[in-house]
Design an enzyme around this catalytic site. Structure first.
Site, PDB file in Angstrom:
ATOM      1  NE  ARG A  68      56.301  -3.138   8.135  1.00 11.16           N
ATOM      2  CZ  ARG A  68      56.756  -1.943   7.784  1.00 11.16           C
ATOM      3  NH1 ARG A  68      55.960  -1.028   7.454  1.00 11.16           N
ATOM      4  NH2 ARG A  68      58.150  -1.939   7.347  1.00 11.16           N
ATOM      5  CD  GLU A  90      41.801  26.042  17.293  1.00 10.34           C
ATOM      6  OE1 GLU A  90      41.464  27.072  16.545  1.00 10.34           O
ATOM      7  OE2 GLU A  90      41.773  26.261  18.299  1.00 10.34           O
ATOM      8  CG  HIS A 110      53.339  14.707   9.515  1.00 12.21           C
ATOM      9  ND1 HIS A 110      53.608  13.442  10.332  1.00 12.21           N
ATOM     10  CD2 HIS A 110      54.163  15.623   9.719  1.00 12.21           C
ATOM     11  CE1 HIS A 110      54.656  13.709  10.959  1.00 12.21           C
ATOM     12  NE2 HIS A 110      55.198  14.837  10.582  1.00 12.21           N
ATOM     13  NE  ARG A 159      51.073  -1.432  13.125  1.00 17.04           N
ATOM     14  CZ  ARG A 159      51.826  -1.780  14.271  1.00 17.04           C
ATOM     15  NH1 ARG A 159      51.864  -1.301  15.419  1.00 17.04           N
ATOM     16  NH2 ARG A 159      52.613  -2.747  13.627  1.00 17.04           N
ATOM     17  CD  GLU A 196      46.591  17.654  12.975  1.00 16.14           C
ATOM     18  OE1 GLU A 196      46.308  16.620  12.716  1.00 16.14           O
ATOM     19  OE2 GLU A 196      47.629  17.993  13.509  1.00 16.14           O
ATOM     20  CG  ASP A 232      55.055  11.187   8.504  1.00 16.29           C
ATOM     21  OD1 ASP A 232      54.082  10.879   8.367  1.00 16.29           O
ATOM     22  OD2 ASP A 232      55.746  11.037   9.622  1.00 16.29           O
ATOM     23  CG  LEU A 292      50.152   1.852   5.515  1.00 17.61           C
ATOM     24  CD1 LEU A 292      49.325   2.912   4.932  1.00 17.61           C
ATOM     25  CD2 LEU A 292      49.433   0.528   5.567  1.00 17.61           C
ATOM     26  CG  ASN A 328      49.594  10.743   6.838  1.00 15.86           C
ATOM     27  OD1 ASN A 328      48.840  10.242   7.703  1.00 15.86           O
ATOM     28  ND2 ASN A 328      50.701  10.979   7.069  1.00 15.86           N
ATOM     29  CD  GLU A 372      60.065   7.018  -0.275  1.00 10.71           C
ATOM     30  OE1 GLU A 372      59.086   7.731  -0.477  1.00 10.71           O
ATOM     31  OE2 GLU A 372      60.288   6.181  -0.903  1.00 10.71           O
TER      32      GLU A 372
HETATM   33  C1  GRF Z   1      46.938  14.180  14.379  1.00  9.88           C
HETATM   34  O1  GRF Z   1      47.842  15.275  14.985  1.00  9.88           O
HETATM   35  C2  GRF Z   1      47.423  13.874  13.314  1.00  9.88           C
HETATM   36  O2  GRF Z   1      48.030  14.802  12.408  1.00  9.88           O
HETATM   37  C3  GRF Z   1      48.411  12.680  13.697  1.00  9.88           C
HETATM   38  O3  GRF Z   1      48.162  11.912  14.425  1.00  9.88           O
HETATM   39  C4  GRF Z   1      47.241  12.816  15.242  1.00  9.88           C
HETATM   40  C5  GRF Z   1      45.869  12.041  14.995  1.00  9.88           C
HETATM   41  O4  GRF Z   1      44.558  13.100  15.804  1.00  9.88           O
HETATM   42  N1  GRF Z   1      48.826  11.943  12.228  1.00  9.88           N
HETATM   43  P1  GRF Z   1      43.218  12.383  15.762  1.00  9.88           P
HETATM   44  O5  GRF Z   1      43.110  10.746  16.037  1.00  9.88           O
HETATM   45  O6  GRF Z   1      42.816  12.471  14.475  1.00  9.88           O
HETATM   46  O7  GRF Z   1      42.658  13.065  16.844  1.00  9.88           O
END
Ligand code: GRF
Length: 216
Positions: free
Chosen positions: A67, A174, A111, A93, A176, A147, A95, A109, A145
């Protein structure tokens, strides 16, 4: 102030990437999306980047014995483009500690759950099965670790009695798209200060009141 030179790493459709591109289009946004890297050539997000005139690179994870070999290429690619900050936006992936430490506190990141609940995959189905009243999403600094890492921003989304994993995912997505640009802005403005396992946000106060579900 110079804008923070940011790369976005993707593996798929790139809707979160799009939210960052759109936010960075504003003249007063403190970061610029200078590079999009995908480990998969077919990721639709690459098309979004091209349309926006952003440099793209494909760094395949395939064909490496370890990796770290893949991550070394990734790291070289980011440095060759003079990247200062990295956003993982649906980058599928894991990391290693080597990469994460090289980009410590310069790597965030998104999530789709209210971490530390439901790390990993299938977050919405798992939230529904657990009967939680809120789903949501989190932007956090990355640690080795999965997430895990100091949390910058979260959005809570009330769960409805007729929700399916898909309907909940759509409402969370939405949010996000709101919190990822917000988190990048806070980082670029140096207002997200890592303090142990937590993040202090300078110059911001939490909203008053609470969200109760069901309301009564
Ligand atoms: C999202 O739900 C994000 O939270 C997760 O993977 C998804 C990616 O969606 N990590 P996109 O490619 O940004 O539309």
């Amino acid at each position: 102030m110079a804008r923070l030179k940011t790369a976005v790493l993707i593996s798929g459709r790139g809707s979160n990437l799009q939210s960052l591109i759109d936010a960075a289009g504003a003249a007063n946004f403190p970061a610029t999306i200078a590079l999009v890297v995908s480990n998969l050539a077919e990721a639709f997000g690459l098309e979004r980047a091209r349309r926006a005139g952003i440099a793209t690179e494909i760094v395949s994870h395939r064909g490496h014995a370890r990796r770290e070999d893949f991550e070394r290429l990734l790291d070289e690619c980011l440095r060759a483009h003079g990247i200062e900050f990295v956003c993982l936006a649906g980058f599928m992936r894991l990391l290693t500690a080597w990469f994460v430490e090289r980009w410590r506190d310069r790597l965030i990141n998104i999530h789709p759950s209210l971490l530390p609940a439901f790390p990993g995959l299938d977050t919405h189905a798992r939230a529904l099965a657990a009967g939680t009243r809120f789903g949501g999403c989190t932007v956090h600094f990355v640690r080795a670790e999965m997430d895990a890492g100091p949390i910058i921003v979260q959005a809570a989304v009330p769960i409805r009695s007729d929700d399916t994993a898909d309907s909940l995912a759509a409402r969370v997505l939405e949010e996000e798209h709101r919190i990822f640009p917000l988190a990048l802005r806070l980082c670029a403005e140096k207002r997200a200060v890592v303090d142990g396992n937590a993040v202090r946000i300078l110059g911001a106060t939490a909203p008053t009141g609470s969200l109760i579900n069901p309301p009564g």
